[in-house]
Design an enzyme around this catalytic site. Structure first.
Site, PDB file in Angstrom:
ATOM      1  CG  HIS A   7      39.897 104.908  70.645  1.00 45.74           C
ATOM      2  ND1 HIS A   7      39.336 105.909  69.891  1.00 45.74           N
ATOM      3  CD2 HIS A   7      40.361 103.994  69.754  1.00 45.74           C
ATOM      4  CE1 HIS A   7      39.459 105.619  68.613  1.00 45.74           C
ATOM      5  NE2 HIS A   7      40.080 104.456  68.497  1.00 45.74           N
ATOM      6  CG  ASP A  15      44.569 111.084  61.604  1.00 45.56           C
ATOM      7  OD1 ASP A  15      45.286 110.145  61.208  1.00 45.56           O
ATOM      8  OD2 ASP A  15      43.365 110.951  61.856  1.00 45.56           O
ATOM      9  NE  ARG A  57      46.805 105.263  57.126  1.00 45.58           N
ATOM     10  CZ  ARG A  57      46.228 105.138  58.330  1.00 45.58           C
ATOM     11  NH1 ARG A  57      45.993 106.204  59.066  1.00 45.58           N
ATOM     12  NH2 ARG A  57      45.898 103.971  58.790  1.00 45.58           N
ATOM     13  CB  SER A  90      45.910 107.421  62.558  1.00 45.27           C
ATOM     14  OG  SER A  90      44.564 107.783  62.485  1.00 45.27           O
ATOM     15  CE  LYS A 106      42.448 110.040  64.890  1.00 45.93           C
ATOM     16  NZ  LYS A 106      41.707 109.449  63.791  1.00 45.93           N
TER      17      LYS A 106
HETATM   18  N1  URA Z   1      40.841 104.922  63.072  1.00 46.13           N
HETATM   19  C1  URA Z   1      41.653 105.985  63.045  1.00 46.13           C
HETATM   20  O1  URA Z   1      41.390 106.995  63.700  1.00 46.13           O
HETATM   21  N2  URA Z   1      42.770 105.921  62.302  1.00 46.13           N
HETATM   22  C2  URA Z   1      43.117 104.838  61.579  1.00 46.13           C
HETATM   23  O2  URA Z   1      44.148 104.826  60.923  1.00 46.13           O
HETATM   24  C3  URA Z   1      42.239 103.732  61.605  1.00 46.13           C
HETATM   25  C4  URA Z   1      41.100 103.809  62.369  1.00 46.13           C
END
Ligand code: URA
Length: 445
Positions: free
Chosen positions: A84, A163, A170, A185, A189
């Site tokens: 990631h 999320d 947010r 967040s 995932k």
């Molecule tokens: N990418 C994400 O998936 N979440 C965040 O809070 C910031 C960047």
């Protein structure tokens, strides 16, 4: 008696720890639609200001993860390692490192996103390939991974729905740039995908989401701790996003550069980041080896054509036209091309990647609004990078755009983004730190 939303907000506002029950109450109530945005926004702001203790962060991540579906991968043989990146300008490493690792026997499953802000998204870059399907059912996702060794597709609505709602809130309430909120967040995932290990590329610098190196380190350490706590080997690097990665910025243009890298023609910065992440992925898969040995292994996988062959098979398995690997004219291209030349002789001292990213969006390579169409051929190809000497009038980059009208604004932004100095300038170090369960080490290679 259980706390209500008012008490939970007050608790965090006053710097007290939230219980698992408190956090569960907020997340499940918000996902169900029982708690209004204004109360959750106040709660997020309290977290933004007060932070979260490790236990609260672990609970928040686990509860967010439980808000939706997972994609189990146990049925696919072999070690599955997810990579990631926190995102940046010209970041096409997934298209190089995934086939490379798959060619070395590690399976690479990835759920990716569209462009955010000044960045062009991985899914958009993939969709530059005619026919490419970036939305797969979980069964097809596993099939492509098993058949080709890699898979990249978009996130479905059922993965961590908490999320989706929280991120939108947010975004509208100035609470995005909080390390615990970003970490929960991203990691919720990552954990929804049943990989055996996770490797993180946390970018730092002007084109990164986290501009400050210490913040990037803290974010990476926080995410590594979350992953390790769940029993999955998790490690990461901090890499520079102070200038665009590689020479190309845009969808088709980055795809061509990625394919060239798989043919052994990758620019040095791309290969440095690719090899560093690849080495981390081997480690996460339980294949510890000397860095030099790993680089030798990767170089052999490229030289033999095995890495490119994986990429071809992956494209075909997701419905794309794999002939793009041999014929770049099959990728969308723009009508206008213009050079931006050096206004003076000297050495390129700075290329502000945030500004380059914004200029790329102006060529149509990315979206200003979610509903905007993408000009897949738009973007830039740089002919000089930081540390390169240039002559007056020499082309610094080629601009690719469909709209000649936008070019003056694009030129102006790019001219301001590039600084040329008289004296010598050192080539920047691309990989800065390694972060693993033992802590942080300056990148030694
Ligand atoms: N990418 C994400 O998936 N979440 C965040 O809070 C910031 C960047």
């Amino acid at each position: 008696m259980a706390n209500g939303m008012y008490e939970i907000i007050s608790k965090k506002r006053d710097g007290l720890e939230l219980s698992q029950e408190d956090i569960g109450f907020v997340i499940s109530g918000y996902v169900r639609g029982d708690i209004p945005d204004y109360q959750v926004a106040a709660w997020l702001m309290a977290i933004y200001i007060r932070g979260l203790a490790d236990r609260e962060l672990a609970d928040l991540t686990a509860i967010m993860l439980d808000s939706g579906d997972r994609i189990p991968l146990a049925a696919v043989e072999g070690k599955k390692i997810d990579k990631h990146s926190t995102g940046g300008v010209g970041d096409k490493i997934s298209f190089v490192v995934a086939p490379l690792l798959a060619a070395c026997g590690v399976r690479v499953p990835m759920l990716s996103g569209r462009g955010l802000g000044h960045t062009v998204g991985t899914l958009d870059k993939l969709e530059a390939i005619p026919g490419m399907n970036v939305f797969l059912t979980p069964d097809r996702f596993r099939q492509v991974l098993a058949e080709t060794g890699m898979v990249i597709c978009g996130q479905t609505d059922n993965i961590v729905p908490a999320d989706k709602k929280l991120y939108a809130l947010r975004d509208a309430t100035a609470t995005v740039s909080s390390i615990p909120l970003i970490a929960s967040s991203i990691m919720s995932k990552k954990l929804a995908l049943g990989s055996d290990g996770i490797v993180l590329d946390v970018k730092t610098g002007s084109g990164a989401f986290m501009k400050d190196e210490q913040d990037s380190i803290r974010l990476c350490r926080t995410m590594v701790a979350i992953g390790e706590k769940t029993g999955r080997p998790t490690l990461g690097i901090i890499s520079s996003m102070d200038q665009p990665l590689g020479r190309a910025v845009g969808n088709s243009l980055e795809m061509i550069e990625s394919i060239e890298a798989l043919k052994g023609n990758g620019p040095e910065d791309i290969m440095q980041v690719t090899f560093a992440l690849g080495w981390c992925m081997l480690r996460a898969a339980g294949q510890e080896m000397e860095y030099a040995k790993a680089v030798e292994t990767f170089s052999a996988a490229i030289a033999s054509g095995r890495a490119l062959e994986v990429f071809r098979r992956f494209i075909a398995a997701q419905g794309g036209d794999a002939r793009v690997c041999d014929d770049y004219s099959l990728l969308p291209a723009c009508r206008h091309r213009e050079e931006l030349v050096a206004p003076q002789a000297g050495t390129v001292a700075r290329i502000d990647s945030f500004e380059v990213g914004m200029a790329a969006i102006d060529t149509g390579a990315g979206r200003r609004r979610k509903e905007d169409a993408v000009a897949y051929g738009g973007g830039f190809v740089f002919h000089a990078n930081v540390g390169d000497k240039v002559k007056k009038g020499q082309s610094l980059l080629t601009i690719h755009s469909d709209s000649g009208e936008l070019l003056p604004a694009v030129r102006e932004r790019l001219t301001a983004a590039i600084r040329i100095e008289a004296g010598p300038v050192a080539k920047p170090k691309m990989v800065l730190h390694l972060v693993d369960r033992n802590g942080i080490t300056p990148w030694p290679y």
